[in-house]
Design an enzyme around this catalytic site. Structure first.
Site, PDB file in Angstrom:
ATOM      1  N   GLU A 157       0.831  -1.207   0.000  1.00 53.68           N
ATOM      2  CA  GLU A 157       0.000   0.000   0.000  1.00 53.68           C
ATOM      3  C   GLU A 157       0.866   1.257   0.000  1.00 53.68           C
ATOM      4  OE1 GLU A 157      -4.155  -1.294   2.100  1.00 53.68           O
ATOM      5  OE2 GLU A 157      -2.393  -1.221   3.404  1.00 53.68           O
ATOM      6  N   GLU A 173      -3.064  -9.947   2.754  1.00 58.00           N
ATOM      7  CA  GLU A 173      -3.938  -9.942   3.932  1.00 58.00           C
ATOM      8  C   GLU A 173      -4.945 -11.093   3.981  1.00 58.00           C
ATOM      9  OE1 GLU A 173      -2.608  -5.616   3.586  1.00 58.00           O
ATOM     10  OE2 GLU A 173      -3.076  -7.273   2.240  1.00 58.00           O
TER      11      GLU A 173
END
Length: 273
Positions: A127, A147
């Site tokens: 990110e 994730e």
């Protein structure tokens, strides 16, 4: 805890994310190698403070963010037992408006950010990469929003930004599997600008910096601000928006110097205002 030990602890926390500024370039290094440069609460706060500081410093013309060592750029949130103190719902409820590392969703930093990806860029680390403007990676780097493999989600912009930055099926192929991709594959998808052997990473980053620094600082700031502040608009709507950095660039000493240097057939010396 004594006052001395508190001071020592604060110094340790600060040193886990370092900032150096030299020749108009800021370098931010996440140095938590014992957890592959994963970010905990203290490191997140430190990174936010750094970006705030750089936003307020008009002398900074470019930023490089990287991870210490050779194994990892950043593998996201620190998932060690001592660091994980929130459920997924609690994390979602308290999301940082600036995103992971204080950068992934930040829209107020008007200088270009280069991600120097030296190793694993996973989860929140990916990110951070998505929050950068230019991505230069070692051929040993690996990228992924992993994730789902630990029952979590890329809530700090990863899911929403990846489908906007690369083709839909390529993005979904990564998001729905949590798989890791090599740097060359990410370059082919369009997310990475340049892939080089690990030993040539610094030289490659410097080439990009040299090209940025060859441009007028006011023009570069205007470009960055025009892109980040108008992403939700049509091109026609965006063109008509009188943003502060745009107006400053159009009436700047830089614009006069650029024309003068071109006419005199010399390299410009940018006043920076």
């Amino acid at each position: 805890m004594t006052a001395v030990s508190e001071a020592e602890q604060a110094q340790t926390t600060v040193d886990e994310v370092t900032l150096t500024i030299e020749n108009h370039v800021a370098t931010v290094v996440i140095d938590r190698q014992h957890v592959l440069n994963a970010v905990d609460g203290n490191a997140q706060a430190r990174l936010n403070g750094i970006w705030d500081q750089l936003e307020a410093d008009p002398t900074v013309r470019a930023v490089v963010i990287t991870g210490a060592g050779t194994r990892a750029f950043c593998v996201g949130a620190d998932m060690s037992a001592a660091a994980v103190d929130k459920t997924g719902l609690e994390y979602w409820a308290g999301l940082d408006p600036n995103g992971f590392g204080g950068l992934s969703l930040r829209t107020t930093l008007d200088v270009p950010v280069i991600a120097r990806v030296n190793g694993y860029a996973l989860g929140g680390g990916m990110e951070i990469v998505l929050g950068a403007d230019i991505v230069v990676a070692a051929d040993t780097a690996r990228f992924g929003l992993t994730e789902p493999r630990v029952g979590r989600l890329a809530l700090d912009g990863g899911i929403h930004q990846l489908v906007r930055r690369i083709p839909y099926t390529q993005a979904m192929g990564m998001l729905l599997t949590g798989r890791k991709a090599e740097a060359a594959e990410m370059q082919a998808m369009g997310l990475v600008n340049e892939v080089v052997p690990a030993g040539e990473l610094d030289a490659a980053v410097q080439r990009w910096l040299d090209q940025i620094l060859a441009c007028a600082p006011t023009s570069v700031r205007a470009v960055k601000q025009m892109v980040t502040r108008t992403a939700h608009m049509t091109a026609t709507e965006a063109r008509g928006l009188r943003l502060p950095a745009l107006m400053a660039a159009l009436d700047s000493a830089d614009s006069a110097e650029g024309v003068r240097a071109f006419q005199e057939k010399r390299a410009p010396v940018w006043p920076g205002h």
